[in-house]
Design an enzyme around this catalytic site. Sequence first.
Site, PDB file in Angstrom:
ATOM      1  CB  SER A 191    -111.830  33.094  86.576  1.00  0.00           C
ATOM      2  OG  SER A 191    -112.066  34.457  86.800  1.00  0.00           O
ATOM      3  NE  ARG A 192    -108.919  29.760  81.128  1.00  0.00           N
ATOM      4  CZ  ARG A 192    -109.031  30.857  80.377  1.00  0.00           C
ATOM      5  NH1 ARG A 192    -108.425  31.975  80.723  1.00  0.00           N
ATOM      6  NH2 ARG A 192    -109.767  30.847  79.269  1.00  0.00           N
ATOM      7  CG  ASP A 243    -105.595  39.051  81.434  1.00  0.00           C
ATOM      8  OD1 ASP A 243    -105.603  37.917  80.969  1.00  0.00           O
ATOM      9  OD2 ASP A 243    -106.088  39.327  82.550  1.00  0.00           O
ATOM     10  N   GLY A 288    -108.633  39.940  92.461  1.00  0.00           N
ATOM     11  CA  GLY A 288    -108.010  40.672  91.353  1.00  0.00           C
ATOM     12  C   GLY A 288    -109.030  41.562  90.666  1.00  0.00           C
ATOM     13  CG  HIS A 289    -112.286  39.826  88.507  1.00  0.00           C
ATOM     14  ND1 HIS A 289    -112.294  38.505  88.861  1.00  0.00           N
ATOM     15  CD2 HIS A 289    -112.071  39.853  87.165  1.00  0.00           C
ATOM     16  CE1 HIS A 289    -112.100  37.749  87.792  1.00  0.00           C
ATOM     17  NE2 HIS A 289    -111.953  38.536  86.743  1.00  0.00           N
TER      18      HIS A 289
END
Length: 318
Positions: free
Chosen positions: A224-225, A188, A40-41
């Site tokens: 990331s979680r 987000d 995603g990043h």
Amino acid sequence: MASELEVIRDKTAMRRWSRSHRSKGKTVAFVPTMGFLHEGHLALVRAAGALADLTVVSIYVNPGQFAPSEDLDAYPADLRGDLHKLADLEVHAVFCPTNLYDYGEGGGRGVVQARRTEGAVGSPGSSASCLEAAAADGSGHETWVRVEKLERGLCGMSRPVFFRGVATVVAKLFNIVEPDIAVFGKKDYQQWRIICRMVRDLDFAVKIIGSEIVRESDGLAMSSRNVRLSPEEREKALSIYNSLSKAKYAALHEQSTCQELKNLVVQLVTEAGGRIDYVEIVEQESLIPVEEINSPAVICVAAWFGAVRLIDNMEINP
Ligand code: AMP
């Protein structure tokens, strides 16, 4: 082909790097992250690379956006792995400061890289972040950017200091990196809209780009979680994507009311074993809740699976 990547830890050096390139007519695109990078990043980094001459990625877990009761300590990190991933892309500088709130002599030296501090300012329920908790002597950072209405709903309900911390750290990063363009993920959604509004309202000379959500092959939004989910929780967490997909279909093909759509998501996530924080359908720009979907809307969810809180959303364009 990968480019030469500079790792910069110091604010002044970062600004100097950016100014020296911009003075030669180069444009700079910027991707702020908290590290532990996933696809995603990396999609954001690739999008940034296509929009400017040079790409800067920042990696910084910002204590100013975590309440002392939240998971700052548990936030995953792997700087070596991150640098390795970025080295394969067209990234020119990685800004990874140790402490963005260290103002040197007489100016907030007491602001250590904050960790959970029991009983200090900012205990659970109060409106302070880990940053204030770590600098209870009054020497610390005290300037905050608030996007007053947009920060209130959705994630702002259960995380009252979160968007104040995000807007503030992004404003700081924009002042340090001085980019022409910055790329944020629509994963987000509220954060992206808040940054757009901050940039408009405060006349930052930065163009904000919203990049589509990147998902695992089964639909779970990358985060990331996700590594903190057990295999069972990982399975259950898929209910977020499945319920959003069903709700979107129902919105577009079955004329369901917003209440029916929200009930459907709550039911499917709860049945799977998730604990709903919120399900809301809001207008895409203002984030104001809607009762009928007559114009572009987005259905947003936050839910807990064990100790991990996940968020996701789906745009509905009737
Ligand atoms: P974070 O490191 O979680 O603060 O995220 C840094 C940036 O990556 C933010 O703009 C996020 O919205 C974006 N991002 C994180 N996960 C995803 C994803 N699955 N798809 C698209 N963007 C993402």
